[in-house]
Write an enzyme that holds these catalytic residues in place. Structure first.
Site, mmCIF file in Angstrom:
data_model
loop_
_atom_site.group_PDB
_atom_site.id
_atom_site.type_symbol
_atom_site.label_atom_id
_atom_site.label_comp_id
_atom_site.label_asym_id
_atom_site.label_seq_id
_atom_site.Cartn_x
_atom_site.Cartn_y
_atom_site.Cartn_z
ATOM 1 N N SER A 139 0.849 -1.199 0.000
ATOM 2 C CA SER A 139 0.000 0.000 0.000
ATOM 3 C C SER A 139 0.881 1.245 0.000
ATOM 4 C CB SER A 139 -0.885 0.029 1.247
ATOM 5 O OG SER A 139 -1.556 1.273 1.352
ATOM 6 N N TYR A 153 -1.793 -0.378 10.307
ATOM 7 C CA TYR A 153 -1.952 -0.915 8.945
ATOM 8 C C TYR A 153 -0.764 -0.513 8.065
ATOM 9 C CZ TYR A 153 -3.877 -1.038 4.159
ATOM 10 O OH TYR A 153 -4.076 -1.255 2.816
HETATM 11 P P1 NAP Z 1 -11.634 -5.537 0.313
HETATM 12 O O1 NAP Z 1 -12.500 -5.044 -0.794
HETATM 13 O O2 NAP Z 1 -12.024 -5.230 1.729
HETATM 14 O O3 NAP Z 1 -11.417 -7.110 0.147
HETATM 15 C C1 NAP Z 1 -10.651 -7.802 1.071
HETATM 16 C C2 NAP Z 1 -10.496 -9.232 0.639
HETATM 17 O O4 NAP Z 1 -9.619 -9.912 1.570
HETATM 18 C C3 NAP Z 1 -11.797 -10.000 0.650
HETATM 19 O O5 NAP Z 1 -11.778 -10.906 -0.433
HETATM 20 C C4 NAP Z 1 -11.752 -10.726 1.988
HETATM 21 O O6 NAP Z 1 -12.503 -11.955 2.008
HETATM 22 C C5 NAP Z 1 -10.264 -11.055 2.084
HETATM 23 N N1 NAP Z 1 -9.792 -11.319 3.442
HETATM 24 C C6 NAP Z 1 -9.849 -10.497 4.529
HETATM 25 N N2 NAP Z 1 -9.293 -11.104 5.594
HETATM 26 C C7 NAP Z 1 -8.872 -12.325 5.168
HETATM 27 C C8 NAP Z 1 -8.238 -13.423 5.808
HETATM 28 N N3 NAP Z 1 -7.916 -13.378 7.104
HETATM 29 N N4 NAP Z 1 -7.968 -14.512 5.062
HETATM 30 C C9 NAP Z 1 -8.294 -14.571 3.744
HETATM 31 N N5 NAP Z 1 -8.891 -13.570 3.092
HETATM 32 C C10 NAP Z 1 -9.184 -12.468 3.803
HETATM 33 O O7 NAP Z 1 -10.139 -4.976 0.169
HETATM 34 P P2 NAP Z 1 -9.322 -4.355 -1.066
HETATM 35 O O8 NAP Z 1 -9.447 -2.886 -0.979
HETATM 36 O O9 NAP Z 1 -9.620 -5.066 -2.328
HETATM 37 O O10 NAP Z 1 -7.830 -4.691 -0.568
HETATM 38 C C11 NAP Z 1 -7.069 -5.746 -1.107
HETATM 39 C C12 NAP Z 1 -5.617 -5.493 -0.727
HETATM 40 O O11 NAP Z 1 -5.235 -4.221 -1.245
HETATM 41 C C13 NAP Z 1 -5.366 -5.435 0.776
HETATM 42 O O12 NAP Z 1 -4.141 -6.058 1.096
HETATM 43 C C14 NAP Z 1 -5.298 -3.948 1.055
HETATM 44 O O13 NAP Z 1 -4.525 -3.661 2.193
HETATM 45 C C15 NAP Z 1 -4.644 -3.456 -0.231
HETATM 46 N N6 NAP Z 1 -4.843 -2.037 -0.495
HETATM 47 C C16 NAP Z 1 -6.089 -1.519 -0.722
HETATM 48 C C17 NAP Z 1 -6.231 -0.159 -0.964
HETATM 49 C C18 NAP Z 1 -7.555 0.495 -1.207
HETATM 50 O O14 NAP Z 1 -7.621 1.735 -1.212
HETATM 51 N N7 NAP Z 1 -8.622 -0.254 -1.424
HETATM 52 C C19 NAP Z 1 -5.101 0.666 -0.970
HETATM 53 C C20 NAP Z 1 -3.863 0.113 -0.737
HETATM 54 C C21 NAP Z 1 -3.749 -1.244 -0.511
HETATM 55 P P3 NAP Z 1 -14.104 -11.961 2.359
HETATM 56 O O15 NAP Z 1 -14.789 -11.458 1.113
HETATM 57 O O16 NAP Z 1 -14.402 -13.390 2.651
HETATM 58 O O17 NAP Z 1 -14.298 -11.037 3.530
#
Ligand code: NAP
Length: 244
Positions: A139, A153
């Site tokens: 991130s 985080y």
């Molecule tokens: P999201 O929409 O909240 O989706 C999170 C995903 O992770 C879901 O598929 C969830 O499964 C899964 N998950 C959560 N805890 C888990 C666990 N303990 N074991 C296995 N799976 C788990 O998040 P996102 O925004 O797509 O983020 C994905 C990645 O990108 C993360 O690492 C996040 O830190 C990073 N990121 C995101 C952003 C942003 O702005 N969105 C920015 C920088 C980095 P369920 O559907 O079953 O809950």
């Protein structure tokens, strides 16, 4: 390609885009089976073999079963997208509970390590594997620090960056390229768990490009790092953050 946290957000977008590019996909999820099934259906509609596997990446036995089941269903692993991650409500460090700190470290750091370990055990030519790629989803928080929001985080993503740099050097001669993407403000459901569902709109004016990014814009960078188009790239942290 095994995508942790493939049921929603960036992971789901990566799964569908990868399926369209010819990858077979395992969609890992934590609790949301229905969302994972939808992603699997979209991958199959794109002509890929696809399956979903429930596993908590923070639990070692779950991770081992996840990798075993993926290979039984789809054959040898050639790409891990280490994407599962969580975010807690905004808080100053002085107010963070030990339970919160343990949970975010367990999922975002321990989970990334355990999955990387299982991938290397299978893909390294040293272990009889055929090589492959690992893409860690870090991130922009790792270099911004996220003060007054979620320094915990941000620190987990600093650890993911270091994992990327160190592991990339460790396995580069064994047929595995390890890289990371560092997304900025991306429009997914993760912001609701921070208590600010409209965070992307609120902060868009702070981004040099004056907008949030889409999950597809991160997915295309992940797929670049998974492809031969990036064949001489290892240990790179690719910012996907609109210039932020
Ligand atoms: P999201 O929409 O909240 O989706 C999170 C995903 O992770 C879901 O598929 C969830 O499964 C899964 N998950 C959560 N805890 C888990 C666990 N303990 N074991 C296995 N799976 C788990 O998040 P996102 O925004 O797509 O983020 C994905 C990645 O990108 C993360 O690492 C996040 O830190 C990073 N990121 C995101 C952003 C942003 O702005 N969105 C920015 C920088 C980095 P369920 O559907 O079953 O809950």
């Amino acid at each position: 390609m095994l995508i942790t946290g493939g049921s929603r957000g960036i992971g789901a977008a990566t799964a569908v885009m990868a399926a369209k590019s010819g990858w077979d996909i395992c969609v890992n999820y934590a609790t949301n089976a229905a969302a994972a099934q939808e992603v699997v259906a979209a991958c199959r509609a794109a002509g890929a073999s696809a399956t979903s596997v429930q596993a908590d990446v923070a639990v070692e036995s779950d991770v081992i079963e996840l990798f075993e089941e993926t290979e039984v269903e789809l054959g040898p692993l050639t790409c891990l997208v280490n994407n599962a991650g969580i975010l807690h409500p905004m808080s100053r460090v002085e107010d963070m509970t030990v339970e919160r700190l343990r949970e975010v470290m367990d999922v975002n750091v321990l989970g990334a390590f355990l999955c990387a370990r299982e991938a290397v055990r299978r893909m390294s030519t040293k272990n009889g594997g055929a090589g492959g790629t690992i893409i860690n989803v870090s991130s922009a928080a790792s270099y911004l620090g996220s003060p007054n929001e979620f320094v915990d985080y941000a620190a987990t993503k600093g650890a993911v960056d270091t994992l990327t740099i160190g592991l990339a050097k460790e396995v580069a001669a064994e047929g595995i390229r390890v890289n990371a993407v560092r997304p900025g403000l991306i429009d997914t459901e993760i912001h609701a768990s921070s208590g600010v569902p409209d965070r992307v709109d609120r902060l868009a004016s702070n981004v040099p490009m004056l907008r949030g990014g889409t999950a597809d814009e991160v997915a295309s960078s992940i797929l670049y790092l998974a492809s031969d188009a990036s064949s001489y790239i290892a240990g790179t942290l690719l910012n996907v953050s609109g210039g932020r």
